[in-house]
Design a protein around this motif. Structure first.
Motif, mmCIF file in Angstrom:
data_model
loop_
_atom_site.group_PDB
_atom_site.id
_atom_site.type_symbol
_atom_site.label_atom_id
_atom_site.label_comp_id
_atom_site.label_asym_id
_atom_site.label_seq_id
_atom_site.Cartn_x
_atom_site.Cartn_y
_atom_site.Cartn_z
ATOM 1 N N PRO A 100 38.971 81.391 65.627
ATOM 2 C CA PRO A 100 38.704 82.549 66.494
ATOM 3 C C PRO A 100 37.961 82.146 67.763
ATOM 4 C CG PRO A 100 38.075 83.003 64.210
ATOM 5 C CD PRO A 100 38.349 81.536 64.300
ATOM 6 N N TYR A 104 33.690 83.578 64.324
ATOM 7 C CA TYR A 104 34.025 82.426 63.486
ATOM 8 C C TYR A 104 34.288 82.897 62.058
ATOM 9 C CZ TYR A 104 29.081 82.789 62.097
ATOM 10 O OH TYR A 104 27.872 83.253 61.652
ATOM 11 N N LEU A 105 34.994 82.059 61.312
ATOM 12 C CA LEU A 105 35.213 82.307 59.893
ATOM 13 C C LEU A 105 34.062 81.681 59.109
ATOM 14 C CD1 LEU A 105 39.037 81.533 59.605
ATOM 15 C CD2 LEU A 105 37.922 83.758 59.869
ATOM 16 N N GLN A 106 33.727 82.327 58.003
ATOM 17 C CA GLN A 106 32.613 81.843 57.191
ATOM 18 C C GLN A 106 32.971 81.956 55.722
ATOM 19 O OE1 GLN A 106 28.287 82.724 58.047
ATOM 20 N NE2 GLN A 106 28.546 84.014 56.254
ATOM 21 N N SER A 121 32.820 78.139 59.771
ATOM 22 C CA SER A 121 34.083 77.617 60.308
ATOM 23 C C SER A 121 34.786 76.662 59.347
ATOM 24 C CB SER A 121 33.840 76.928 61.655
ATOM 25 O OG SER A 121 33.257 77.813 62.587
ATOM 26 N N HIS A 136 34.897 85.401 55.289
ATOM 27 C CA HIS A 136 34.534 86.499 56.185
ATOM 28 C C HIS A 136 34.799 86.087 57.637
ATOM 29 C CE1 HIS A 136 32.287 88.457 52.885
ATOM 30 N NE2 HIS A 136 31.936 87.225 52.562
ATOM 31 N N TYR A 137 35.123 87.074 58.439
ATOM 32 C CA TYR A 137 35.157 86.884 59.887
ATOM 33 C C TYR A 137 33.855 87.441 60.445
ATOM 34 C CZ TYR A 137 36.100 87.809 64.810
ATOM 35 O OH TYR A 137 36.014 87.870 66.180
ATOM 36 N N GLN A 139 31.875 88.292 63.926
ATOM 37 C CA GLN A 139 32.069 88.485 65.361
ATOM 38 C C GLN A 139 30.756 88.201 66.090
ATOM 39 O OE1 GLN A 139 31.160 91.170 67.754
ATOM 40 N NE2 GLN A 139 32.416 90.154 69.293
ATOM 41 N N ASP A 147 40.252 89.735 68.859
ATOM 42 C CA ASP A 147 40.174 88.294 68.640
ATOM 43 C C ASP A 147 41.388 87.888 67.814
ATOM 44 O OD1 ASP A 147 39.253 85.716 68.725
ATOM 45 O OD2 ASP A 147 37.364 86.091 67.687
ATOM 46 N N CYS A 148 41.636 86.597 67.713
ATOM 47 C CA CYS A 148 42.758 86.142 66.886
ATOM 48 C C CYS A 148 42.513 84.709 66.448
ATOM 49 C CB CYS A 148 44.084 86.269 67.639
ATOM 50 S SG CYS A 148 44.299 85.097 68.997
ATOM 51 N N PHE A 149 43.208 84.297 65.386
ATOM 52 C CA PHE A 149 43.192 82.908 64.942
ATOM 53 C C PHE A 149 44.521 82.610 64.259
ATOM 54 C CE2 PHE A 149 41.000 85.567 61.872
ATOM 55 C CZ PHE A 149 41.526 85.203 60.642
ATOM 56 N N VAL A 167 42.471 90.401 65.189
ATOM 57 C CA VAL A 167 41.271 91.114 64.738
ATOM 58 C C VAL A 167 40.914 92.174 65.773
ATOM 59 C CG1 VAL A 167 38.851 90.912 64.059
ATOM 60 C CG2 VAL A 167 40.445 89.029 63.589
#
Length: 243
Positions: A100, A104-106, A121, A136-137, A139, A147-149, A167
């Motif tokens: 993203p 970030y991803l967690q 991440s 989880h994402y 923000q 947002d996007c990934f 997102v």
């Protein structure tokens, strides 16, 4: 977006919109509607580029079905799931190709008797991680709307590459765009709806209440149906009805 090997049928299904880049084919689907593409048997790889957008927490996003097997991607209670008839959640792997931009991803691993550990991440996680609620994402960048990934999905049987996850970011506060106005001395001014715009699709149709923290010093705010009654608050519906 994705690719698949020698599939006979591709099914795009319920409760989502399918849209491509500018100039590409676009379609919308509701309820149980879908579109199917018959694909002849091939010995090499076949590429399809698809872009999905949905506001529903449940729905089948993608299904590639052959005579003896299938591969599907769906939403279940808002969670992304990649499935196969012989699928084991811990063997379905998601690889982050593009992270993203505005967050970030967690991976959060909660353990009994401890606070657990957080991995920021993660580049690889499994369907089991998603099912257990560990991914989880988060923000981080303010004043962003989307947002996007990109992910690659593999489960040992098939693979889908460059799956784009969009997102939608809901504002923490209700955005409000207001205007100044001029009134002739001793006169009055109707306050139209355009003076109280809420520029966010997430709050369309919301009946907000506006409260005057500081009233006018040399006049008053009134309802034209009840003149000479000073207002300290009014609603968006009242503004629309009197516009």
């Amino acid at each position: 977006m994705g690719w698949l090997r020698a599939r006979r049928l591709v099914l795009l299904a319920a409760c989502l919109g399918l849209c491509g880049e500018r100039g590409a084919l676009g379609a919308s689907f509701y309820g149980e509607s879908y579109v199917g593409l018959n694909i002849i048997e091939v010995s090499s790889e076949l590429s399809l580029q698809l872009k999905f957008q949905t506001s529903k927490p449940q729905g089948l996003l993608f299904l590639a079905a052959g005579e003896n097997d299938y591969c599907m991607i769906e939403l279940l209670s808002g969670n992304l799931r990649a499935g196969h008839e012989d699928d084991i959640p811990s063997e379905a792997v998601f690889i982050v190709r593009t992270p993203p931009v505005h967050g970030y991803l967690q991976r959060s691993l909660s353990e009994e008797g401890s606070l657990g550990t957080d991995e920021k991440s993660p580049l690889i996680f499994t369907q089991q991680d998603i099912d257990d609620g560990y991914i989880h994402y988060v923000q981080t960048t303010p004043d962003q709307q989307q947002d996007c990934f990109l992910l690659d999905v593999m489960n040992g049987f098939q693979a889908v590459s460059r799956l784009e996850i969009l997102v939608d970011i809901v504002p923490k506060w209700i955005p409000l765009a207001v205007q100044n106005f001029t009134v002739q001395e001793g006169g009055s001014k109707l306050l139209p709806e355009d003076y109280f715009k809420i520029p966010s699709k997430h709050f369309e149709g919301l009946d907000c209440e506006f409260v005057l923290l500081t009233p006018p010093k040399h006049g008053s705010v009134e309802n034209s149906h009840f003149p000479r009654v000073k207002l300290m608050k009014f609603t968006r519906k009242q503004v629309i009805a009197l516009s």
